[in-house]
Motif scaffolding. Structure first.
Motif, PDB file in Angstrom:
ATOM      1  N   VAL A 157     -14.087 -13.263  -0.811  1.00 19.12           N
ATOM      2  CA  VAL A 157     -13.358 -12.023  -0.556  1.00 19.12           C
ATOM      3  C   VAL A 157     -14.106 -11.213   0.506  1.00 19.12           C
ATOM      4  CG1 VAL A 157     -12.527  -9.858  -1.547  1.00 19.12           C
ATOM      5  CG2 VAL A 157     -12.409 -11.962  -2.889  1.00 19.12           C
ATOM      6  N   LEU A 158     -13.413 -10.913   1.613  1.00 16.64           N
ATOM      7  CA  LEU A 158     -13.982 -10.118   2.705  1.00 16.64           C
ATOM      8  C   LEU A 158     -13.676  -8.636   2.546  1.00 16.64           C
ATOM      9  CD1 LEU A 158     -12.946 -12.333   5.748  1.00 16.64           C
ATOM     10  CD2 LEU A 158     -15.190 -12.208   4.658  1.00 16.64           C
ATOM     11  N   SER A 159     -12.489  -8.330   2.014  1.00 15.90           N
ATOM     12  CA  SER A 159     -12.045  -6.944   1.922  1.00 15.90           C
ATOM     13  C   SER A 159     -10.935  -6.844   0.883  1.00 15.90           C
ATOM     14  CB  SER A 159     -11.529  -6.470   3.283  1.00 15.90           C
ATOM     15  OG  SER A 159     -11.075  -5.141   3.224  1.00 15.90           O
ATOM     16  N   VAL A 160     -10.829  -5.664   0.263  1.00 17.25           N
ATOM     17  CA  VAL A 160      -9.739  -5.368  -0.661  1.00 17.25           C
ATOM     18  C   VAL A 160      -9.181  -4.009  -0.257  1.00 17.25           C
ATOM     19  CG1 VAL A 160      -9.082  -4.963  -3.066  1.00 17.25           C
ATOM     20  CG2 VAL A 160     -10.860  -6.643  -2.537  1.00 17.25           C
ATOM     21  N   ASN A 161      -7.879  -3.955  -0.001  1.00 22.64           N
ATOM     22  CA  ASN A 161      -7.227  -2.703   0.400  1.00 22.64           C
ATOM     23  C   ASN A 161      -6.093  -2.411  -0.557  1.00 22.64           C
ATOM     24  OD1 ASN A 161      -8.901  -3.202   2.556  1.00 22.64           O
ATOM     25  ND2 ASN A 161      -7.383  -2.747   4.102  1.00 22.64           N
ATOM     26  N   LYS A 162      -5.940  -1.120  -0.915  1.00 22.80           N
ATOM     27  CA  LYS A 162      -4.880  -0.719  -1.842  1.00 22.80           C
ATOM     28  C   LYS A 162      -3.899   0.209  -1.156  1.00 22.80           C
ATOM     29  CE  LYS A 162      -7.596  -1.277  -5.962  1.00 22.80           C
ATOM     30  NZ  LYS A 162      -7.808  -0.877  -7.322  1.00 22.80           N
ATOM     31  N   LYS A 163      -2.644   0.138  -1.615  1.00 12.63           N
ATOM     32  CA  LYS A 163      -1.623   1.085  -1.185  1.00 12.63           C
ATOM     33  C   LYS A 163      -1.417   2.095  -2.304  1.00 12.63           C
ATOM     34  CE  LYS A 163       0.825  -1.651   2.207  1.00 12.63           C
ATOM     35  NZ  LYS A 163       2.083  -2.201   2.648  1.00 12.63           N
ATOM     36  N   ASN A 164      -0.512   3.025  -2.110  1.00 11.40           N
ATOM     37  CA  ASN A 164      -0.289   4.089  -3.085  1.00 11.40           C
ATOM     38  C   ASN A 164       0.182   3.575  -4.444  1.00 11.40           C
ATOM     39  OD1 ASN A 164      -1.030   5.989  -1.218  1.00 11.40           O
ATOM     40  ND2 ASN A 164       1.053   6.363  -0.525  1.00 11.40           N
ATOM     41  N   ASN A 165       0.955   2.491  -4.450  1.00 10.85           N
ATOM     42  CA  ASN A 165       1.435   1.952  -5.717  1.00 10.85           C
ATOM     43  C   ASN A 165       0.399   0.981  -6.278  1.00 10.85           C
ATOM     44  OD1 ASN A 165       1.737  -0.151  -3.945  1.00 10.85           O
ATOM     45  ND2 ASN A 165       3.949  -0.086  -3.901  1.00 10.85           N
ATOM     46  N   ASP A 166       0.792   0.132  -7.189  1.00 10.15           N
ATOM     47  CA  ASP A 166      -0.127  -0.832  -7.795  1.00 10.15           C
ATOM     48  C   ASP A 166      -0.444  -2.012  -6.892  1.00 10.15           C
ATOM     49  OD1 ASP A 166      -0.381   0.587 -10.145  1.00 10.15           O
ATOM     50  OD2 ASP A 166       1.348  -0.390 -11.082  1.00 10.15           O
ATOM     51  N   GLU A 167       0.181  -2.066  -5.726  1.00  7.09           N
ATOM     52  CA  GLU A 167       0.007  -3.194  -4.818  1.00  7.09           C
ATOM     53  C   GLU A 167      -1.335  -3.110  -4.102  1.00  7.09           C
ATOM     54  OE1 GLU A 167       2.097  -4.125  -0.691  1.00  7.09           O
ATOM     55  OE2 GLU A 167       3.489  -4.271  -2.387  1.00  7.09           O
ATOM     56  N   TYR A 168      -2.004  -4.258  -4.003  1.00  9.95           N
ATOM     57  CA  TYR A 168      -3.247  -4.318  -3.222  1.00  9.95           C
ATOM     58  C   TYR A 168      -3.355  -5.673  -2.544  1.00  9.95           C
ATOM     59  CZ  TYR A 168      -5.320  -6.820  -7.228  1.00  9.95           C
ATOM     60  OH  TYR A 168      -5.597  -7.722  -8.230  1.00  9.95           O
ATOM     61  N   VAL A 223      -5.499  -7.300   8.272  1.00  7.18           N
ATOM     62  CA  VAL A 223      -5.327  -5.942   7.745  1.00  7.18           C
ATOM     63  C   VAL A 223      -4.200  -5.228   8.477  1.00  7.18           C
ATOM     64  CG1 VAL A 223      -6.428  -3.676   7.493  1.00  7.18           C
ATOM     65  CG2 VAL A 223      -7.706  -5.740   6.914  1.00  7.18           C
ATOM     66  N   SER A 224      -4.121  -5.398   9.780  1.00  2.00           N
ATOM     67  CA  SER A 224      -3.042  -4.775  10.560  1.00  2.00           C
ATOM     68  C   SER A 224      -1.676  -5.289  10.121  1.00  2.00           C
ATOM     69  CB  SER A 224      -3.221  -5.042  12.044  1.00  2.00           C
ATOM     70  OG  SER A 224      -4.335  -4.357  12.547  1.00  2.00           O
ATOM     71  N   ALA A 225      -1.555  -6.586   9.908  1.00  2.00           N
ATOM     72  CA  ALA A 225      -0.288  -7.162   9.473  1.00  2.00           C
ATOM     73  C   ALA A 225       0.113  -6.618   8.106  1.00  2.00           C
ATOM     74  CB  ALA A 225      -0.377  -8.677   9.426  1.00  2.00           C
ATOM     75  N   TRP A 226      -0.834  -6.493   7.193  1.00  2.00           N
ATOM     76  CA  TRP A 226      -0.521  -5.966   5.850  1.00  2.00           C
ATOM     77  C   TRP A 226      -0.175  -4.483   5.935  1.00  2.00           C
ATOM     78  CZ3 TRP A 226      -3.407  -2.621   2.480  1.00  2.00           C
ATOM     79  CH2 TRP A 226      -2.860  -2.513   1.214  1.00  2.00           C
ATOM     80  N   SER A 227      -0.908  -3.722   6.710  1.00  4.57           N
ATOM     81  CA  SER A 227      -0.660  -2.290   6.845  1.00  4.57           C
ATOM     82  C   SER A 227       0.708  -2.005   7.458  1.00  4.57           C
ATOM     83  CB  SER A 227      -1.739  -1.632   7.711  1.00  4.57           C
ATOM     84  OG  SER A 227      -2.995  -1.753   7.089  1.00  4.57           O
ATOM     85  N   ASN A 228       1.166  -2.895   8.344  1.00  6.41           N
ATOM     86  CA  ASN A 228       2.455  -2.738   8.997  1.00  6.41           C
ATOM     87  C   ASN A 228       3.593  -3.452   8.267  1.00  6.41           C
ATOM     88  OD1 ASN A 228       1.375  -1.189  11.121  1.00  6.41           O
ATOM     89  ND2 ASN A 228       0.711  -3.035  12.186  1.00  6.41           N
ATOM     90  N   ASP A 229       3.340  -3.853   7.024  1.00  7.60           N
ATOM     91  CA  ASP A 229       4.334  -4.540   6.179  1.00  7.60           C
ATOM     92  C   ASP A 229       4.891  -5.805   6.828  1.00  7.60           C
ATOM     93  OD1 ASP A 229       4.172  -2.725   4.030  1.00  7.60           O
ATOM     94  OD2 ASP A 229       5.483  -1.331   5.088  1.00  7.60           O
ATOM     95  N   GLU A 230       4.043  -6.527   7.535  1.00  7.97           N
ATOM     96  CA  GLU A 230       4.456  -7.786   8.164  1.00  7.97           C
ATOM     97  C   GLU A 230       4.227  -8.990   7.266  1.00  7.97           C
ATOM     98  OE1 GLU A 230       2.339  -7.855  11.872  1.00  7.97           O
ATOM     99  OE2 GLU A 230       3.365  -6.074  12.622  1.00  7.97           O
ATOM    100  N   ILE A 231       3.587  -8.753   6.133  1.00 10.99           N
ATOM    101  CA  ILE A 231       3.323  -9.843   5.173  1.00 10.99           C
ATOM    102  C   ILE A 231       4.225  -9.629   3.978  1.00 10.99           C
ATOM    103  CG2 ILE A 231       1.635 -10.969   3.707  1.00 10.99           C
ATOM    104  CD1 ILE A 231      -0.527  -9.972   5.587  1.00 10.99           C
TER     105      ILE A 231
END
Length: 85
Positions: free
Chosen positions: A31-42, A77-85
């Protein structure tokens, strides 16, 4: 450091409130990084053996999205932040 395995749909043999942390191993990838959004999704960003980056998106212990082959952690991280995944 914890070691986790998945069945492709969820982490197996873990409690619902478990979140992998940096340095842990998931499906034989570090694991290199863990990022969370406002909901339960990470999102958990993992280093593949070929030095590419994979992203698993979780809701609790359930894998709700997965994408592999990113050239860098920043790309993933950019792809996840921009909802591309």
């Amino acid at each position: 450091m914890a070691i986790y395995n998945s069945d492709g749909k969820k982490l197996i043999n873990v409690e619902f409130d478990v979140t992998p942390e940096v340095g842990d191993i998931v499906d034989s990838m570090r694991v290199l990084s863990v990022n969370k959004k406002n909901n339960d999704e990470y999102a958990v960003f993992l280093l593949e053996p070929n030095t590419r980056v994979t992203c698993y998106i979780f809701d609790e212990i359930f894998i709700i999205g997965k994408e592999s082959g990113f050239e860098s952690l920043n790309d993933a991280v950019s792809a996840w932040s921009n909802d591309e995944i």
